[in-house]
Design a protein around this motif. Sequence first.
Motif, mmCIF file in Angstrom:
data_model
loop_
_atom_site.group_PDB
_atom_site.id
_atom_site.type_symbol
_atom_site.label_atom_id
_atom_site.label_comp_id
_atom_site.label_asym_id
_atom_site.label_seq_id
_atom_site.Cartn_x
_atom_site.Cartn_y
_atom_site.Cartn_z
ATOM 1 N N HIS A 36 38.283 46.581 43.365
ATOM 2 C CA HIS A 36 36.845 46.373 43.179
ATOM 3 C C HIS A 36 36.199 45.824 44.453
ATOM 4 O O HIS A 36 35.086 46.210 44.807
ATOM 5 N N LEU A 37 36.908 44.939 45.136
ATOM 6 C CA LEU A 37 36.397 44.381 46.379
ATOM 7 C C LEU A 37 36.244 45.471 47.445
ATOM 8 O O LEU A 37 35.211 45.547 48.124
ATOM 9 N N LEU A 38 37.233 46.326 47.560
ATOM 10 C CA LEU A 38 37.148 47.435 48.521
ATOM 11 C C LEU A 38 36.011 48.393 48.171
ATOM 12 O O LEU A 38 35.291 48.864 49.046
ATOM 13 N N ARG A 39 35.871 48.663 46.880
ATOM 14 C CA ARG A 39 34.768 49.536 46.445
ATOM 15 C C ARG A 39 33.415 48.880 46.747
ATOM 16 O O ARG A 39 32.472 49.552 47.125
ATOM 17 N N PHE A 40 33.328 47.568 46.599
ATOM 18 C CA PHE A 40 32.096 46.860 46.915
ATOM 19 C C PHE A 40 31.778 47.007 48.405
ATOM 20 O O PHE A 40 30.638 47.273 48.779
ATOM 21 N N TYR A 41 32.786 46.834 49.268
ATOM 22 C CA TYR A 41 32.563 46.990 50.711
ATOM 23 C C TYR A 41 32.208 48.423 51.077
ATOM 24 O O TYR A 41 31.365 48.659 51.937
ATOM 25 N N GLN A 42 32.836 49.389 50.425
ATOM 26 C CA GLN A 42 32.618 50.797 50.753
ATOM 27 C C GLN A 42 31.269 51.308 50.250
ATOM 28 O O GLN A 42 30.565 52.014 50.959
ATOM 29 N N PHE A 43 30.914 50.953 49.012
ATOM 30 C CA PHE A 43 29.738 51.547 48.373
ATOM 31 C C PHE A 43 28.610 50.558 48.113
ATOM 32 O O PHE A 43 27.567 50.938 47.594
ATOM 33 N N SER A 44 28.810 49.277 48.417
ATOM 34 C CA SER A 44 27.803 48.230 48.208
ATOM 35 C C SER A 44 27.285 48.204 46.775
ATOM 36 O O SER A 44 26.095 48.033 46.524
ATOM 37 N N ASP A 45 28.198 48.340 45.839
ATOM 38 C CA ASP A 45 27.835 48.352 44.424
ATOM 39 C C ASP A 45 28.060 46.960 43.840
ATOM 40 O O ASP A 45 29.194 46.477 43.785
ATOM 41 N N GLU A 46 26.984 46.320 43.394
ATOM 42 C CA GLU A 46 27.074 44.975 42.830
ATOM 43 C C GLU A 46 27.965 44.924 41.593
ATOM 44 O O GLU A 46 28.558 43.894 41.292
ATOM 45 N N LYS A 47 28.053 46.035 40.887
ATOM 46 C CA LYS A 47 28.899 46.088 39.693
ATOM 47 C C LYS A 47 30.358 45.796 40.042
ATOM 48 O O LYS A 47 31.046 45.073 39.324
ATOM 49 N N ASP A 48 30.820 46.331 41.155
ATOM 50 C CA ASP A 48 32.197 46.074 41.598
ATOM 51 C C ASP A 48 32.374 44.620 42.018
ATOM 52 O O ASP A 48 33.424 44.021 41.777
ATOM 53 N N HIS A 49 31.356 44.049 42.629
ATOM 54 C CA HIS A 49 31.403 42.635 43.012
ATOM 55 C C HIS A 49 31.557 41.761 41.772
ATOM 56 O O HIS A 49 32.402 40.857 41.731
ATOM 57 N N LEU A 50 30.781 42.045 40.742
ATOM 58 C CA LEU A 50 30.858 41.280 39.497
ATOM 59 C C LEU A 50 32.185 41.493 38.775
ATOM 60 O O LEU A 50 32.748 40.542 38.212
ATOM 61 N N GLU A 51 32.683 42.724 38.770
ATOM 62 C CA GLU A 51 33.975 43.011 38.134
ATOM 63 C C GLU A 51 35.095 42.208 38.790
ATOM 64 O O GLU A 51 35.946 41.642 38.115
ATOM 65 N N ALA A 52 35.096 42.182 40.119
ATOM 66 C CA ALA A 52 36.124 41.418 40.838
ATOM 67 C C ALA A 52 36.006 39.927 40.518
ATOM 68 O O ALA A 52 37.011 39.262 40.264
ATOM 69 N N GLN A 53 34.788 39.408 40.498
ATOM 70 C CA GLN A 53 34.589 38.002 40.163
ATOM 71 C C GLN A 53 35.075 37.691 38.754
ATOM 72 O O GLN A 53 35.723 36.671 38.522
ATOM 73 N N ASN A 54 34.777 38.571 37.815
ATOM 74 C CA ASN A 54 35.192 38.355 36.425
ATOM 75 C C ASN A 54 36.712 38.371 36.281
ATOM 76 O O ASN A 54 37.274 37.578 35.523
ATOM 77 N N LEU A 55 37.369 39.272 36.988
ATOM 78 C CA LEU A 55 38.831 39.337 36.923
ATOM 79 C C LEU A 55 39.475 38.075 37.482
ATOM 80 O O LEU A 55 40.493 37.601 36.972
ATOM 81 N N LEU A 56 38.891 37.528 38.524
ATOM 82 C CA LEU A 56 39.483 36.377 39.208
ATOM 83 C C LEU A 56 39.023 35.037 38.636
ATOM 84 O O LEU A 56 39.597 33.995 38.949
ATOM 85 N N ALA A 57 38.008 35.047 37.800
ATOM 86 C CA ALA A 57 37.417 33.800 37.305
ATOM 87 C C ALA A 57 38.314 33.053 36.323
ATOM 88 O O ALA A 57 38.270 31.827 36.255
ATOM 89 N N ASP A 58 39.133 33.765 35.577
ATOM 90 C CA ASP A 58 39.956 33.122 34.552
ATOM 91 C C ASP A 58 41.276 32.644 35.158
ATOM 92 O O ASP A 58 42.149 33.450 35.476
ATOM 93 N N PRO A 59 41.445 31.334 35.317
ATOM 94 C CA PRO A 59 42.669 30.827 35.954
ATOM 95 C C PRO A 59 43.924 31.016 35.096
ATOM 96 O O PRO A 59 45.029 30.937 35.610
ATOM 97 N N THR A 60 43.764 31.289 33.815
ATOM 98 C CA THR A 60 44.937 31.489 32.958
ATOM 99 C C THR A 60 45.633 32.826 33.233
ATOM 100 O O THR A 60 46.749 33.022 32.789
ATOM 101 N N HIS A 61 44.969 33.715 33.968
ATOM 102 C CA HIS A 61 45.589 34.991 34.330
ATOM 103 C C HIS A 61 46.753 34.801 35.294
ATOM 104 O O HIS A 61 47.633 35.637 35.379
ATOM 105 N N PHE A 62 46.727 33.692 36.050
ATOM 106 C CA PHE A 62 47.668 33.529 37.150
ATOM 107 C C PHE A 62 48.529 32.282 36.949
ATOM 108 O O PHE A 62 48.044 31.155 37.038
#
Length: 88
Positions: A36-62
């Motif tokens: 999602h981060l790479l897609r955000f850099y490539q296409f400047s799509d805010e949706k990918d920025h938010l998706e990446a943030q949402n995936l990383l926001a939950d500390p219980t994932h890691f």
Amino acid sequence: MKINFTFKIIIFKDTFKKLILLNNSERGILGLARLHLLRFYQFSDEKDHLEAQNLLADPTHFVQYENQAESLLLRAELSENYFQRKTL
């Protein structure tokens, strides 16, 4: 050519996301966030920025320390300014 490349990335992302949801692995979630981060850099799509943030926001994932550290680095990269990075 770029349209064909974009279409392939979209198909890959959707397939990758389905596999991650089935397995729910830490490395897979980090990989999807990176995609999602790479897609955000490539296409400047805010949706990918938010998706990446949402995936990383939950500390219980890691659970593993290496994955927690990588998650923090990716979250810092997604931050819009230094103050946000410092508060992580």
